[in-house]
Design an enzyme around this catalytic site. Structure first.
Site, short mmCIF file in Angstrom:
data_model
loop_
_atom_site.label_atom_id
_atom_site.label_comp_id
_atom_site.label_asym_id
_atom_site.label_seq_id
_atom_site.Cartn_x
_atom_site.Cartn_y
_atom_site.Cartn_z
N PHE A 30 -23.36 33.99 19.30
CA PHE A 30 -22.85 35.19 19.97
C PHE A 30 -23.05 34.99 21.48
O PHE A 30 -23.72 35.77 22.17
CB PHE A 30 -23.55 36.46 19.47
CG PHE A 30 -22.66 37.68 19.60
CD1 PHE A 30 -21.56 37.83 18.78
CD2 PHE A 30 -22.90 38.64 20.55
CE1 PHE A 30 -20.72 38.94 18.90
CE2 PHE A 30 -22.07 39.75 20.69
CZ PHE A 30 -20.98 39.89 19.87
N HIS A 35 -26.05 32.09 28.19
CA HIS A 35 -26.04 30.83 27.43
C HIS A 35 -25.16 29.79 28.13
O HIS A 35 -25.53 28.62 28.24
CB HIS A 35 -25.43 31.04 26.03
CG HIS A 35 -26.22 31.93 25.13
ND1 HIS A 35 -25.73 33.13 24.66
CD2 HIS A 35 -27.45 31.79 24.58
CE1 HIS A 35 -26.61 33.69 23.86
NE2 HIS A 35 -27.66 32.90 23.80
N ASP A 148 -36.41 35.23 27.93
CA ASP A 148 -37.39 35.14 26.85
C ASP A 148 -38.62 34.39 27.38
O ASP A 148 -38.93 33.27 26.95
CB ASP A 148 -36.78 34.41 25.65
CG ASP A 148 -35.61 35.19 25.08
OD1 ASP A 148 -35.79 36.37 24.74
OD2 ASP A 148 -34.50 34.63 24.99
N MET A 182 -28.49 39.87 30.32
CA MET A 182 -27.55 39.56 29.25
C MET A 182 -28.31 39.19 27.98
O MET A 182 -29.31 38.47 28.03
CB MET A 182 -26.64 38.42 29.67
CG MET A 182 -25.66 38.88 30.72
SD MET A 182 -24.27 37.78 30.86
CE MET A 182 -23.45 38.55 32.25
O1 PAF Z 1 -33.73 32.17 22.09
C1 PAF Z 1 -33.12 32.00 21.00
O2 PAF Z 1 -31.92 32.21 20.89
C2 PAF Z 1 -33.89 31.53 19.79
O3 PAF Z 1 -35.17 32.07 19.75
C3 PAF Z 1 -33.92 30.00 19.65
C4 PAF Z 1 -34.67 29.35 20.82
C5 PAF Z 1 -32.50 29.45 19.59
C6 PAF Z 1 -34.65 29.61 18.36
O4 PAF Z 1 -34.03 30.14 17.24
#
Ligand code: PAF
Length: 281
Positions: A30, A35, A148, A182
């Site tokens: 998604f 990203h 994160d 985001m």
């Molecule tokens: O940040 C994320 O999207 C997830 O925690 C990851 C690092 C892809 C692990 O599933």
């Protein structure tokens, strides 16, 4: 053309043909601009970029949103293509966790507070899947978003402790024009909730202004964030924190340069997290 790889064996075979340095961006799909910024950075720094799309059941608690986590494979593949990503690994659950799978990577103190306290087992799930993905893809660099922040600290700890031969790169949080970080989970928000969700960045910005004004007491900065959150009726905070950026130990006295202000807030049934690194200028 982004090459789609479905199994660990297919990734290994592709890597045997592509032996140069690889930048790897693990995701749960998604995809949003945050990203894609990581993908472009991976491509420009390493020459070859690989992404993974995998909603990892191991990192969701029984009452969390694994079932309804947003998925958009076709749109994601098109975005990867336009970001110039060379290959994408899209395993199924049984490819990563076949029958008999029974190992967890448990990280210590860094995984305990904040998200770890509210979401037991979450970071064991993250650390386990990330280590598996790194072992499969064997990148030179792996890219994660600062949004994160605790995940980044946990992954750095795993890489250091388990001698994983790569560099962890943490890229700045990408925000909407009104400051909302985001996140794939923003798609859960209704229009009123979307407006209310700006309170996370407003609370963090208030802490930053307070810090810059010279009031640096950790507890005082947390109170400032809580005050801003309490003015938003749709917001229910899980925690507010000012912590050491490397150990995530809570700071009750004076917060130094680079301290991590972070929070988790429920807006309706959507749980959002965000953070800012506090700097004086
Ligand atoms: O940040 C994320 O999207 C997830 O925690 C990851 C690092 C892809 C692990 O599933």
């Amino acid at each position: 053309m982004t090459r789609r790889l479905l199994t660990p064996a297919e990734v290994r075979a592709w890597r045997a043909q592509n032996v140069g340095p690889v930048g790897f961006v693990p995701t749960m799909g998604f995809l949003h601009e945050g990203h894609l910024a990581l993908m472009r950075q991976a491509k420009s720094e390493c020459g070859t970029a690989v992404a993974s799309l995998f909603v990892n059941p191991l990192q969701f608690g029984p009452d969390e949103d694994f079932g309804r986590y947003p998925r958009a494979l076709e749109a994601d593949l098109a975005k990867l293509e336009s970001a110039g990503v060379d290959a994408v690994f899209t395993p199924g659950v049984a490819d990563l966790y076949p029958a008999g799978f029974d190992t967890r990577v448990e990280v210590g103190a860094a995984a305990s507070p904040l998200e770890g306290a509210v979401r037991p087992g979450h970071f064991a799930g993250v650390a386990t899947v990330v280590l598996k993905l790194l072992n499969i893809v064997q990148p030179r660099r792996a890219y994660f978003g600062q949004k994160d922040a605790q995940q980044c600290v946990v992954i750095r700890q795993v890489v250091r402790d388990l001698d994983v031969p790569l560099e962890v790169v943490v890229a700045p949080t990408v925000r909407e024009a009104d400051g909302l970080a985001m996140s794939s989970r923003n798609s859960y928000l209704g229009p009123e909730e979307r407006t209310a969700a700006t309170v996370l960045f407003r609370a963090l910005s208030a802490a930053e202004r307070t810090f810059r004004g010279g009031a640096r007491d950790g507890e005082g900065l947390c109170r400032r964030m809580a005050e801003v959150l309490s003015a938003e009726p749709l917001a229910r905070p899980d925690y507010v924190s000012v912590a050491h950026p490397d150990t995530l130990a809570e700071i009750s006295g004076e917060a130094g340069e680079g301290a991590l202000a972070s929070l988790a807030v429920r807006i309706g049934s959507t749980r959002l997290i965000d953070n800012l690194v506090l700097r004086s200028g």
